[in-house]
Design a protein around this motif. Structure first.
Motif, PDB file in Angstrom:
ATOM      1  N   ASP A  32       0.812  -1.049   0.032  1.00  0.00           N
ATOM      2  CA  ASP A  32       0.211   0.070   0.054  1.00  0.00           C
ATOM      3  C   ASP A  32       0.749   1.082  -0.038  1.00  0.00           C
ATOM      4  OD1 ASP A  32      -2.249  -1.714  -0.038  1.00  0.00           O
ATOM      5  OD2 ASP A  32      -2.813  -1.421   2.254  1.00  0.00           O
ATOM      6  N   GLU A  35       2.493   1.757  -3.548  1.00  0.00           N
ATOM      7  CA  GLU A  35       1.626   1.978  -4.567  1.00  0.00           C
ATOM      8  C   GLU A  35       1.125   3.380  -4.659  1.00  0.00           C
ATOM      9  OE1 GLU A  35      -1.504  -1.031  -3.943  1.00  0.00           O
ATOM     10  OE2 GLU A  35      -0.478  -2.522  -5.074  1.00  0.00           O
ATOM     11  N   SER A  36       1.290   4.077  -3.039  1.00  0.00           N
ATOM     12  CA  SER A  36       0.906   5.537  -2.922  1.00  0.00           C
ATOM     13  C   SER A  36       2.174   6.255  -3.390  1.00  0.00           C
ATOM     14  CB  SER A  36       0.459   5.743  -1.780  1.00  0.00           C
ATOM     15  OG  SER A  36       1.368   5.638  -0.580  1.00  0.00           O
TER      16      SER A  36
END
Length: 70
Positions: A32, A35-36
């Protein structure tokens, strides 16, 4: 820290979700972060986890990916 397997899957820990070995930190959280657009360092700053463990996980993932391509 000698790391044999950086990921632990235990049905009694977070319902069997893959976590970094010896922790209750799901591996998915690292993805996460990445991906951010956040860095591994940002992840390490936010979670109490050994840098070597995260690097071992990433190294293992890279090796498994390369092995599949071969």
């Amino acid at each position: 820290m000698d790391i044999i397997d950086p990921v632990e899957v235990n049905p009694n820990k977070l319902g069997g979700e893959p976590v970094f070995a010896g922790t209750r930190i799901p591996v998915a959280i690292l993805f996460d972060y990445l991906e951010s657009g956040a860095s591994v360092d940002a992840f390490l700053d936010d979670f109490d986890i050994d840098r070597a463990l995260v690097h071992a996980f990433l190294h293992d993932l890279r090796k498994r990916t390369a092995d599949r391509a071969a």
